[in-house]
Design an enzyme around this catalytic site. Sequence first.
Site: not given
Length: 480
Positions: A115, A199, A234, A291
């Site tokens: 990330k 963040e 999630h 993908r």
Amino acid sequence: MKKILVANRGEIAIRVMRTAKKMGIRTVAVFSEADRNAPHVQFADEAVCIGEAPSNQSYLLGDKIIDVAKELQVDGIHPGYGFLSENADFADAVEKKGITFIGPKSKAIRVMGSKLAAKEAVKAYDIPMVPGIDEAITDVATAHKIADEIGYPVLIKASAGGGGKGMRIVEKKEDLESGMERAISEATSAFGDGSVFVEKYVTSPRHIEIQVMADTHGNVLHFFERECSVQRRHQKVVEEAPSSILTPALREAMGVAATKVARACDYVGAGTVEFLMDADLNFYFLEMNTRLQVEHPVTEMITGVDLVELQIKVARGEILPMKQEDLQINGHAMELRVYAEDPMNDFLPSVGNLETYQLPVGDGIRVDNGFEEGMNVPIYYDPMLSKLITYGKTREEAIGLMLVAIRDYKIKGVRTTLPFGAFVMEHEAFRSGNFDTHFVKNYYSPEKIMEKNKAEAEIAALMALYQYLEDQKIIKLPTN
């Protein structure tokens, strides 16, 4: 490309093979001992056992899969999703053996697999990003400094993460240290990499992603968006296309941003750029999945495009056969992931024997399926049985058809997410489009499904009683 090996199992293996056969390409399945009699093994032209049931002794054995491919003179390897699909070393090894990897180059997989590296790559392309730090940290003092600058709540997230692992929401300052420790520990355990970043946590977030496809001739197209906000732990359960809240202008802006992300890492093939959207319709780059996605069928339904066929054509070096202006949204599509999970018990896996397993059929109903009646659901792999997809001219029509399809999908022997899917489709928040990634937390509980089932049983009993009383009124004449 005359022969493709699919380095996967279940519904996605069959999905890829269907398109390959349509294109006149022979197929090779690999399987573990647990999957010896699985439908994907029977569907392929050739099949080879590669190991014991656990995935680290079978489906994750990249070198063994490549050896099988070389022995059977395979031209290309399609990784599906999961397992080795985002393993840069595997992609490299496939290419080095002279076999085409039907996916992006290893550089793109590596960049977007982190990330932090992904944020660094897209920084120069003016892509909106959530406020926070774009470097890995482990010390709490730095985390406190960042959190104070951007304001609480904050999200601590594993750099190498996925599937909700190594992720912690911190609401207030005094919880930051424990949140950091748990996120780092979980990330280290899950990925072997404890690096995290901090963040701003986007409240009331929507999870909206853009499908992209890029060829080796510099063309990058987007195939519009998918709404994936209904999640548990999630992870997505219900997806749809298009989103009910995007305006044409916002759709275009997100599509352009997604193609820029793809260009930032010299992307080739099918990929998905994921964004978070806040309550004010501001969108922020989240990550790129290098993908084919589980939910790709909803995009296929609204665009009329076979994404696997495009993957194969791009891998063969062909130019994408359409321009951006050729692509249009037609109708609306819904997808429910049918997991062998118990929605009445925190969505825990439910393994067992599929005593009854009958698929729904009809216009506008598609089932990407990997199981058959009488099979056992193995404990070794992701518990998804199939993907149930419906298509209608409108969102309301797609929802209505999904409810019909759920009703007609007959499964006995394991618990599934079918009742949860019906709950979502019938809920006013979902039907109105006024929902976010907290849908399960805000609206769902097992008791609500139990109440619904009880009410339906009472209605059925009353109807049966009414019919019995009506039948008694009929004068039955004697027969000679």
